[in-house]
Design an enzyme around this catalytic site. Sequence first.
Site, short mmCIF file in Angstrom:
data_model
loop_
_atom_site.label_atom_id
_atom_site.label_comp_id
_atom_site.label_asym_id
_atom_site.label_seq_id
_atom_site.Cartn_x
_atom_site.Cartn_y
_atom_site.Cartn_z
NE ARG A 168 -5.27 -87.96 -39.38
CZ ARG A 168 -4.90 -86.93 -40.12
NH1 ARG A 168 -5.50 -85.76 -39.97
NH2 ARG A 168 -3.96 -87.06 -41.04
CB SER A 241 -0.70 -91.59 -40.26
OG SER A 241 -0.30 -90.66 -41.22
CD GLU A 336 -4.71 -91.41 -38.21
OE1 GLU A 336 -5.03 -90.27 -38.39
OE2 GLU A 336 -4.25 -92.13 -39.11
N1 EPU Z 1 9.61 -87.28 -41.69
C1 EPU Z 1 10.69 -88.05 -41.33
N2 EPU Z 1 10.75 -89.34 -41.77
C2 EPU Z 1 9.80 -89.87 -42.57
C3 EPU Z 1 8.71 -89.07 -42.98
C4 EPU Z 1 8.63 -87.77 -42.50
O1 EPU Z 1 11.57 -87.61 -40.60
O2 EPU Z 1 9.91 -91.06 -42.92
C5 EPU Z 1 9.54 -85.90 -41.17
C6 EPU Z 1 9.89 -84.85 -42.21
O3 EPU Z 1 10.65 -83.86 -41.58
C7 EPU Z 1 8.55 -84.28 -42.62
C8 EPU Z 1 7.72 -84.44 -41.35
O4 EPU Z 1 8.22 -85.64 -40.74
O5 EPU Z 1 8.65 -82.94 -42.99
C9 EPU Z 1 6.25 -84.57 -41.62
O6 EPU Z 1 6.02 -85.58 -42.61
P1 EPU Z 1 4.80 -85.49 -43.62
O7 EPU Z 1 4.76 -84.17 -44.29
O8 EPU Z 1 4.84 -86.71 -44.49
O9 EPU Z 1 3.51 -85.52 -42.69
P2 EPU Z 1 3.14 -86.38 -41.40
O10 EPU Z 1 3.02 -85.44 -40.25
O11 EPU Z 1 4.02 -87.56 -41.24
C10 EPU Z 1 0.57 -86.01 -41.71
C11 EPU Z 1 -0.67 -86.85 -41.70
C12 EPU Z 1 -0.86 -87.55 -43.03
C13 EPU Z 1 -0.93 -86.49 -44.12
C14 EPU Z 1 0.35 -85.66 -44.09
C15 EPU Z 1 0.30 -84.50 -45.06
C16 EPU Z 1 -1.01 -87.52 -39.40
C17 EPU Z 1 -0.99 -88.64 -38.40
N3 EPU Z 1 -0.61 -87.83 -40.63
O12 EPU Z 1 1.67 -86.91 -41.82
O13 EPU Z 1 -2.11 -88.23 -42.98
O14 EPU Z 1 -1.10 -87.07 -45.40
O15 EPU Z 1 0.53 -85.08 -42.78
O16 EPU Z 1 -0.56 -83.53 -44.56
O17 EPU Z 1 -1.40 -86.41 -39.05
C18 EPU Z 1 -3.15 -90.32 -42.49
O18 EPU Z 1 -3.73 -89.76 -41.56
O19 EPU Z 1 -3.34 -91.54 -42.73
C19 EPU Z 1 -2.19 -89.57 -43.31
C20 EPU Z 1 -1.48 -90.14 -44.28
#
Ligand code: EPU
Length: 342
Positions: A168, A241, A336
């Site tokens: 990012r 995010s 972000e």
């Molecule tokens: N989780 C929770 N609570 C929640 C949501 C998620 O505990 O409400 C935990 C779950 O264990 C889940 C883990 O967090 O497995 C990761 O969640 P998720 O797979 O949704 O991914 P993220 O790390 O929260 C990142 C990116 C997203 C991208 C997704 C999928 C960043 C800051 N965000 O989110 O990017 O779509 O992975 O690859 O790296 C963005 O940048 O705007 C964005 C949406």
Amino acid sequence: MTGGPLIREWVSLRSKNSLGIAASAQFFSQARSLEDLRDALNWADAKDLKTLVLGGGSNLVFAGDFYGLVLQVSILGRRWHEVENDGATLELGAGESWHDCVLYAAKAGYRGIENLALIPGTVGAAPVQNIGAYGAELKDTLVDVTALDRATGKSITLSNEACDFSYRDSLFKRHPGRYVITSVRLRLSRSRPLQLDYRDLAEYFSDQDTDHLTPADVAQAVMAVRRRKLPDPSQLPNVGSFFKNPIISISDWQALQKRHPDIAGYPDDSVAKVAAAWLIDQCGWKGYRDDKVGVHNRQALVLVNHSDGNGQDILNLASRIRQDVQSRFGIELEMEPGIVGD
Ligand code: EPU
């Protein structure tokens, strides 16, 4: 161009930022070509005005009105180059919709950006934060970026390496205002392996034979997964995010894991990326809302604007969340989106 650039005064930016914040631009201009862009920037420089380059407005928060010139880059164009048996280079104008280009490449049978389907915003904004999702990042396919360098007034082409990408982050993010991206080139391939390892995607395809999947199938899967979890900005304004996933040392990760065995994150040999969504969720913020703004009820990392919240409402909420995560886990969350406006 005759008569100078077309500049409008006191233009509402509400429909031009995906958080739907009702800020205004003192001056606003749309650039459909490099000439438009140069004319508008020269006009602003002659008046000693601040400038803000806007792509899709999907990664910024207007803290207030913008005093200066807001410039929307609407340079279009999709061109194929160096088309070989397997690979091809796709050049895209900065004003193209990122998601439309993902579908365009995937439907043509080219692989490399299908996991980045449905990310809002324009092509020109994509390198700034090195967009990433479902195991892929822009930097994996990006060849180079052409940009107007405001320090010299010249159009330059920066190689992938020169863009200095990381999670990012990029050269463009670290030098806000210096480079105005006009086009991007991507190297795509018909045969590179599809990336289906990310948990949500693996689950989506768990009962299917994945041998014959096309990049268009993967793009559709990513769209389905995103729609399940992430709010559509046109229905519920948001910037995706709101915080980066913090990166901590492996020893800190292990210590946290001892205290919280179910903590979510992505450790490797030396560092771990902690799932910020998990940290925020644990602090009880998921689904929180006041009369204006809140935290999405299916993804705790996404702040939403329910009803006419302004930038301060969003930033106050972000600051309360950061304080809670800091005091409970000792981790500082980094925002972000960029914050702009006066
Ligand atoms: N989780 C929770 N609570 C929640 C949501 C998620 O505990 O409400 C935990 C779950 O264990 C889940 C883990 O967090 O497995 C990761 O969640 P998720 O797979 O949704 O991914 P993220 O790390 O929260 C990142 C990116 C997203 C991208 C997704 C999928 C960043 C800051 N965000 O989110 O990017 O779509 O992975 O690859 O790296 C963005 O940048 O705007 C964005 C949406």
